[in-house]
Design an enzyme around this catalytic site. Structure first.
Site, PDB file in Angstrom:
ATOM      1  N   ASP A 126       0.753  -1.307  -0.138  1.00  0.00           N
ATOM      2  CA  ASP A 126      -0.007   0.011   0.158  1.00  0.00           C
ATOM      3  C   ASP A 126       1.055   1.125  -0.116  1.00  0.00           C
ATOM      4  OD1 ASP A 126      -2.255  -1.782  -0.005  1.00  0.00           O
ATOM      5  OD2 ASP A 126      -2.839  -1.400   2.140  1.00  0.00           O
ATOM      6  N   ASN A 143       0.997  -6.116   2.801  1.00  0.00           N
ATOM      7  CA  ASN A 143      -0.187  -7.003   3.207  1.00  0.00           C
ATOM      8  C   ASN A 143       0.451  -8.223   2.495  1.00  0.00           C
ATOM      9  OD1 ASN A 143      -2.767  -5.323   3.982  1.00  0.00           O
ATOM     10  ND2 ASN A 143      -1.495  -4.202   2.310  1.00  0.00           N
TER      11      ASN A 143
END
Length: 310
Positions: free
Chosen positions: A271, A281
């Site tokens: 991100d 992630n």
């Protein structure tokens, strides 16, 4: 290949959105056998890890699966076991990674590696790459977080174990609820949270950049917040816009890719807001279907091809 997906309940997966569904469809379209199980169905008997799993017939429409047969199978009998259970990374999740670790010892190929799922918290993992990170504090101490707010005047605070924008707040010095928010998130000083300088570039989207076995997917998925909203997460109502990687996006992704590969992270979702990395992630990165629909780049096919090369 014979593939086992460890996922949340199948009936709750969204066939037009969920990346796990895209992976299963891509696998089935290429003649691979697709099985599914929930984390609660993992087990170990006499040192052998197995799962009560279902063989699936996977379809292209909204009625996207049918259970062909069910039974218990050793995890080492699959060509790959794909851990795709959503956070929170709680006790149940960690116990599942321990059972998957037994499967690894039995010879199973588990992706992402169970040790990586335990070792790399999706918020804290960015601290491995300070050159890409906005000013950040991790602390349970309200006074320290207050000092951080006084220094930066506009910050984001978030818990370390949630997903989809859950528990994220924007705080300014003028916010009368700032102390209550910090007390709640830290459980009155008992649990650390992350505070980061607010990045105005969020108005242009929280970009999801995917890494597949060390390869950088050439499109980012910018998640644009609703008017008046701080969070770009699709789960919080953000709008998805696929776009080519910027030079900075590619620099970040190509720096992290070999680290991810070396640590057994087959699939990662980075991100990035503006020029700053905000999360790595590793549990169940998404964005496959939105990128494919808007650009024609079949991310799920890329994923299955990389898996087959392994």
């Amino acid at each position: 290949m014979k593939l086992l997906f460890v996922v949340d309940p199948l009936a709750g997966l969204k066939p037009r959105k969920d990346s796990s569904v895209a992976m299963m469809r891509a696998a089935a379209a290429r003649g691979h056998a697709v099985f599914a199980a929930e984390a609660r169905q993992l087990q170990v008997a006499d040192g052998i890890a197995s799962a009560a799993c279902s063989a699936l017939e996977v379809r292209r429409d909204d009625d996207w699966f049918r259970v062909a047969q069910a039974g218990t199978q050793a995890l080492a009998d699959f060509d790959a076991v794909l851990m795709r259970t959503d956070p929170p990374v709680d006790t149940d999740y960690l116990l599942a990674t321990q059972l998957l670790g037994v499967a690894e010892h039995n010879g199973a190929r588990v992706l992402n590696r169970p040790a990586a799922l335990r070792d790399f918290n999706e918020k804290l993992a960015i601290l491995e790459f300070p050159q890409f990170v906005a000013p950040t504090l991790v602390s349970a101490d309200a006074s320290g977080i207050g000092n951080f707010l006084a220094d930066h005047r506009d910050i984001i605070v978030k818990p370390l174990t949630e997903m989809g924008g859950s528990g994220i707040f924007r705080l300014t010095l003028a916010d009368p609820n700032r102390n209550a928010i910090v007390e709640t998130l830290t459980r009155r000083g008992q649990r650390p949270i992350m505070a980061q300088r607010y990045l105005p570039a969020i108005s242009e989207g929280d970009k999801r950049i995917l890494l597949i076995d060390g390869e950088v997917v050439p499109w980012a998925l910018a998640r644009i917040p609703l008017p008046g909203e701080t969070r770009g997460n699709l789960a919080a109502g953000g709008t998805a816009r696929a776009q080519p990687l910027s030079a900075r996006d590619r620099e970040i992704a190509e720096t992290i890719a070999p680290w991810a590969q070396a640590n057994g992270i087959f699939l990662a979702g980075l991100d990035v807001i503006g020029d700053c990395l905000t999360e790595i992630n590793v549990t169940s990165p998404t964005g496959f279907q939105e990128i494919a629909a808007q650009t024609g780049h079949d991310v799920a096919a890329q994923f299955i091809a990389a898996l087959k090369r392994r």
